[in-house]
Design a protein around this motif. Sequence first.
Motif, short mmCIF file in Angstrom:
data_model
loop_
_atom_site.label_atom_id
_atom_site.label_comp_id
_atom_site.label_asym_id
_atom_site.label_seq_id
_atom_site.Cartn_x
_atom_site.Cartn_y
_atom_site.Cartn_z
N ASP A 73 0.83 -1.20 0.00
CA ASP A 73 0.00 0.00 0.00
C ASP A 73 0.87 1.26 0.00
N ASP A 74 1.41 1.61 1.16
CA ASP A 74 2.10 2.89 1.25
C ASP A 74 3.11 2.84 2.38
N ILE A 75 3.10 3.84 3.25
CA ILE A 75 4.10 3.98 4.30
C ILE A 75 4.13 2.78 5.24
N ALA A 76 2.97 2.37 5.73
CA ALA A 76 2.93 1.29 6.74
C ALA A 76 3.46 -0.02 6.19
N THR A 77 3.08 -0.36 4.96
CA THR A 77 3.55 -1.63 4.40
C THR A 77 5.04 -1.56 4.08
N ALA A 78 5.52 -0.36 3.69
CA ALA A 78 6.97 -0.21 3.46
C ALA A 78 7.71 -0.34 4.78
N GLY A 79 7.13 0.20 5.87
CA GLY A 79 7.76 0.06 7.17
C GLY A 79 7.80 -1.39 7.63
N LEU A 80 6.71 -2.12 7.40
CA LEU A 80 6.68 -3.54 7.76
C LEU A 80 7.72 -4.32 6.95
N LEU A 81 7.78 -4.06 5.64
CA LEU A 81 8.74 -4.77 4.79
C LEU A 81 10.17 -4.49 5.27
N SER A 82 10.46 -3.24 5.57
CA SER A 82 11.80 -2.89 6.03
C SER A 82 12.14 -3.59 7.34
N ASP A 83 11.18 -3.61 8.27
CA ASP A 83 11.40 -4.26 9.56
C ASP A 83 11.62 -5.76 9.40
N LEU A 84 10.82 -6.38 8.53
CA LEU A 84 10.97 -7.81 8.31
C LEU A 84 12.37 -8.13 7.80
N ARG A 111 9.21 7.75 9.13
CA ARG A 111 7.99 7.14 8.62
C ARG A 111 8.11 5.63 8.44
N ILE A 112 9.20 5.14 7.84
CA ILE A 112 9.29 3.69 7.61
C ILE A 112 10.40 3.03 8.43
N GLU A 113 11.16 3.84 9.18
CA GLU A 113 12.19 3.32 10.10
C GLU A 113 13.18 2.40 9.39
N ALA A 114 13.59 2.82 8.20
CA ALA A 114 14.54 2.03 7.41
C ALA A 114 15.96 2.48 7.71
N PRO A 115 16.88 1.55 7.94
CA PRO A 115 18.27 1.95 8.19
C PRO A 115 18.92 2.50 6.93
N PHE A 116 19.73 3.53 7.10
CA PHE A 116 20.50 4.06 5.98
C PHE A 116 21.67 4.86 6.54
N SER A 117 22.63 5.14 5.68
CA SER A 117 23.80 5.93 6.07
C SER A 117 23.80 7.22 5.26
N ALA A 118 23.86 8.34 5.97
CA ALA A 118 24.04 9.64 5.32
C ALA A 118 25.53 9.94 5.28
N VAL A 119 26.04 10.24 4.11
CA VAL A 119 27.47 10.49 3.93
C VAL A 119 27.65 11.83 3.25
N ARG A 120 28.59 12.63 3.77
CA ARG A 120 28.87 13.90 3.12
C ARG A 120 29.23 13.66 1.66
N THR A 121 28.69 14.48 0.79
CA THR A 121 28.88 14.27 -0.65
C THR A 121 30.36 14.19 -1.01
N ALA A 122 31.16 15.08 -0.45
CA ALA A 122 32.59 15.06 -0.78
C ALA A 122 33.26 13.76 -0.35
#
Length: 893
Positions: A556-567, A671-682
């Motif tokens: 569907d949207d945010i909630a199902t993306a959050g569930l998929l990410s958590d799984l 919103r979806i609590e997905a892990p990610f890494s923010a890295v300075r562009t340089a």
Amino acid sequence: MSERLACAAQRKRCQEIHDNGMRNGRNISVWLFLLFLILWPGWAFTQEPFFSGGTYDPSIQSPAQFFGYKLGQRFTPHHRMVDYLRYLAGASGRVQIQPYGETFEGRPLLLLTISSPEHLRQLDRIRENVLRLRRVPGSVENEALFKTAPAVVWLSYGVHGNESSSAEAAMQVAYQLAAGTDSLTRVILTRLVVLIDPLLNPDGRDRYVNWYNGTVGQRANPDPNSIEHDEPWPGGRTNHYYFDLNRDWAWLTQKETRARMAIYRQWYPQVHVDFHEMGHESTYFFFPPHGPILQEFPEETRRWMHYFGEKLAAVFDRFGWLYYTAEDFDLFYPGYGDSWPSLNGAIGMTYEQAGGGRGGLVVRRKDGTELTLRDRIHHHFTASMATLAATAERREQRLRDFHKFWVSAVTEAQRADFTGYLLMPGVSKERFTELLKRLQDQGIHLQAITGRMLVKDAQDLITRKRQSVTAREGSVFVPLTQPASRLVRVLFEPRPAITDTFFYDITSWSMPAAFGVKAYRVKRKKWPGLVDWQPQQKASQTGESRARYAYLFHWDDIATAGLLSDLMENGIRCYVTRKPFVLNSESFKPGDIIVPVSVNADVADVHGKVLQLARKWGVDLFRSATALTETGIDLGSRNINWIRPPKIVVAADVPTSSTSYGTLWFLLDQRIEAPFSAVRTARLKRLSLAKYNTLILPDAWGSYASVLDSNFQKKLRGWLREGNTVIGIGAGARFLIDANISVNRVKTEKPSKKDSLKQKREERLKKAIRSWKQKQQERMRDRISGSIFRMVIDTTHPLGFGQEPMVYLLKRGKQTFELSEKVHVVARLPENAHVAGFISDKNAKLLSNSAVVTVEKVGAGRVILFANEMIFRHFWRTTTGLLLNAIFFGSVF
């Protein structure tokens, strides 16, 4: 010295004149004359207090006494502001303080209520009386309220964190009202209830203040080129997630906005002022505003804006301060802190002081003058007091016109050629519910349809086509005849009347279109079985039973993306179907998710984890005891593919747009609590990309090529060929094209082959002799500030799974892509795609038949390009799914 004594004697005599006038019932317009004399301009030369000649309760400490420094000598961090404001509430019988929420970083949001002790003792009754003026037609009780009730003024400071003087001014205003014993202050407290939100954006302001205090030397340097005037990325303007809170009033995406909205609606003030800053080379702006101005505002609202402007002009003239009105700042976009309050009965106004992020403690301007923080505080303090005095002077008329605003709104609605709006769920039940909640949180009355009925002559809100539609249970009717009818029309209608080519922000919006909800204007007057709509706490219907073969859920949207990410974060292997099927009488479509039990046998307590996470996200689970379906593909089909868990890295810092990055950050983190890494562009240049499989380049304020050189581009191509995915948004997409990583091409205006050389020469001549004004107007007409377009989506492609085949896109900027067979076009603008909002004929033609979302293979990898934001300010939600699909399904084809 003798001049100062003479000034003091003159002020004392004016005080006596005023007191005698009050006792004899004279017209209180003498207040403003008194204000000129109490706010004596000698401060600029003597460094006397802001309210020169004012008298105070000596038992209450001023900010200077409390902090040990005068306001303007340094910046006050938020926690020290909180200490002082709480001290005032304890020391003065005129002040109450109430925490109404907290920021993402845990800082308290505070509201001060300041009035006479008598009013504070009757505060609940006063608030109820004000609300009665909003909802009850004229009556004898209302007439008594006009004569006796205090008016409510709400002063909001510091919605932009690096516009730093306003929060300092808020403390001085609070002290003046809490401790002042002069006649003007006493009359204000008798006739008004003053609500002060001293700092709407504590996270952003502390980000700015902490940076500045750590950068400035022993003495502030006025040189505008000095580092202390060059704020680093992302700046302090925005909140923790880099959202502009002064664009969020109508959309309620941020927790600060939602908390403020809840307490604002407990009061519905008659006057609201939003205190800002602008560039340091400017002066001071107050209302009336520049056009365009929403036509929904009644004439009384416009007259009051001129009234306040005239009062402030008189005070600023007395000081000789520079100011301007009716330029630059419009009253059009409903997400502002002036427009939204004005749509809710207040006289909502923006006041802008020169300074901003480059202001610091002192900055030298081009003309050689120096603008100090103390100057800026003084101006905002004076504007605050003048506004309070002007409101107190016409308290009764302001209450009468406040009541008239709501009565006339209902009267106008009753005369309209339709009765309201019918909202019907689309493919996403989640977005439908989210829209209704956002509307209700703004005080809009919603009615749920409990049966099934045929609605004739329904007019599509966007296309304006008339048709008969069947309203089913779950649809919602939004009656036009309600006090909030002006707000409803502004939030719903995609074509606000435009009388100007200057726009400070987007030129069109429509909340139903933004959420992908079908909406109709309807004329039906009788709706049997209507009940007030109330949000239901979403709880998944999972039960506790275990699946023998597989668990399934609809995408569907945010909630199902959050569930998929958590799984997937819990090590659970998930699969997506590329073709439809029916299982246990339930229809599943491409994009729906399958969690087979057998392939997850190595996951400890896989059943318990799946059930617990489904409950967390409120997603309904379906169970299967077999792979054999009733129709369509079976669960072991090769068209059901494993979803590779995304390992995401996102470019941040210069030249990345902080708001574009912030929107992604908010989506992934909140919103979806997905892990990610923010890295300075340089840092991407020397980063090993091997540990990631998805790189996102958000939109940017400049070119990524200024940071990411040819060596990085070569590294990126090799990484892509290994089977990874890069997603470029806006300028991020442009970088991938310019670097020849994508074979796509940006669509550009092509000269007509039919034009002769003579015609081309004549056109060049016309352009060469244009006046300066003509060139400015053409530049404004050439912008696409934010308009609505029809967008066609290929729902057979994994990036289009779960989407409607046609949605509405909020488009900013001219960038789109050529239609090409070298790439797959997932979303495009068809012929005559423009629906609403300002756009020139030339640009409308340019964008017709162009691509917005494309995907292409590079070796085993994918390049996914978005011409512009899909989650603009997180309120344009109907296109969010395209970005979620790119993140999760980018490798599933």
